[in-house]
Motif scaffolding. Sequence first.
Motif, PDB file in Angstrom:
ATOM      1  N   ASN A   1      -3.557  11.803   1.626  1.00  2.67           N
ATOM      2  CA  ASN A   1      -3.453  10.358   1.456  1.00  2.67           C
ATOM      3  C   ASN A   1      -4.069   9.550   2.599  1.00  2.67           C
ATOM      4  O   ASN A   1      -4.401   8.373   2.397  1.00  2.67           O
TER       5      ASN A   1
ATOM      6  N   TRP B   1      -2.173   2.972   9.194  1.00  2.38           N
ATOM      7  CA  TRP B   1      -2.700   3.939   8.221  1.00  2.38           C
ATOM      8  C   TRP B   1      -2.846   5.322   8.842  1.00  2.38           C
ATOM      9  O   TRP B   1      -3.598   6.163   8.348  1.00  2.38           O
TER      10      TRP B   1
ATOM     11  N   ALA C   1       2.770   6.929   8.862  1.00  5.47           N
ATOM     12  CA  ALA C   1       3.235   7.373   7.547  1.00  5.47           C
ATOM     13  C   ALA C   1       4.415   8.329   7.666  1.00  5.47           C
ATOM     14  O   ALA C   1       5.418   8.202   6.944  1.00  5.47           O
TER      15      ALA C   1
ATOM     16  N   LYS D   1       0.822  -1.210   0.000  1.00  7.52           N
ATOM     17  CA  LYS D   1       0.000   0.000   0.000  1.00  7.52           C
ATOM     18  C   LYS D   1       0.855   1.259   0.000  1.00  7.52           C
ATOM     19  O   LYS D   1       0.533   2.252  -0.666  1.00  7.52           O
ATOM     20  N   TYR D   2       1.962   1.235   0.758  1.00  5.57           N
ATOM     21  CA  TYR D   2       2.810   2.423   0.864  1.00  5.57           C
ATOM     22  C   TYR D   2       3.734   2.593  -0.339  1.00  5.57           C
ATOM     23  O   TYR D   2       4.214   3.701  -0.598  1.00  5.57           O
TER      24      TYR D   2
ATOM     25  N   LEU E   1       5.952   6.155  -1.574  1.00  2.00           N
ATOM     26  CA  LEU E   1       7.325   6.374  -1.122  1.00  2.00           C
ATOM     27  C   LEU E   1       8.151   7.046  -2.213  1.00  2.00           C
ATOM     28  O   LEU E   1       7.918   6.826  -3.408  1.00  2.00           O
TER      29      LEU E   1
END
Length: 362
Positions: free
Chosen positions: A249, A331, A336, A70-71, A75
Amino acid sequence: MNRRTSWILLLALRGLLSCSREAREGPKTAKTAKTAKTARQAGDASSGSLRPKVVVLIVLDQFGQWVFEKYLPLLPEDGALRRAKQQGTSLVAAYPYANTATAPGHATLATGVTPSVHGIVANQVYDPSLGSRQTVDDRRHEVIGGLDRYAAPTMLLAPTVADMLHEHSGGSAQITGLSMKARSAVLSVGRHADAALFFDANAAGFTTSTYYAHEGALPDWLVDFNARASIKKKLSVWEPGNPGWLRENFGPDEAPGEAEVFGWGTSFPYDPRDTLTPLSAFPFTAQSTELFFEAGLAAVEAQNMGRDEVPDFLVLSVSGTDLVGHVWGPWSWEYADNLLRTDRALQSFLERLERRGPIAVV
């Protein structure tokens, strides 16, 4: 934990032990490297023309496969994690056991066998004579500078990659494990490492136990690092680096399911100095991971890792992703922001490390 890393660890073992044996016995036919190579060494090392001087195992605790996927598009392209995905070999392994806690997970990564074999079944166990205790707490090997704390791999029943490297290199390989958690550092390297280093709030810095420091004193370089780093001066406000990007996000900062810890709320900013135990709160901030990688580089330089033909082995277990994940969730703004700073600090660490010669990153 990232299960993808665990399988690459098993592949790395073959090349690592092969290199250590060749260094002692003379050159043999070079084997094709099967681990992820960093930066400019990537192309050459994949063809077997360069053997790594240092193999670095990076463990991002509580950074699962699904979290990584997901990340990944969020990145930076020049960060360590995107480059590992794009330039490296990626395999996923599923081990048949249920408890994915830190201690059994690190022991499985390090040994390649399940908890039923290596003996580390949980972070804490109950002993009829000692009561509840950490799996690395043997009540014999004291944490230097700690308060009634102990750390040793005595419950670990299976040899680690590090133990096998020690045997195959005749003790010539330099082996070090580093983490913010004692169990992560100790169980990652096992019984025959040169050092297993970890952060301890009572010691006000990075330390080890008398299992590894037999004379009961920290090595001079670590004493110097703790003095230079002056961790109490590192205590500062953790604020988000890019609130607009986080909001776009991940939605609002304060979200359902987030917990409170150390008297903090569930939204930025967070200041360890506002808590009753600032040094205990420090590992829950992004600044602690940046300090962690500084300690990793200091360990490499002080121990002259990568300076001879015998490959050395460095395990860096990042605890910040786990600590932040437990409190705010994967999340959250906190997770993050911490991950972005971890990625940046890791990339900086690897760039400085590769100046010493060829490296392999797992």
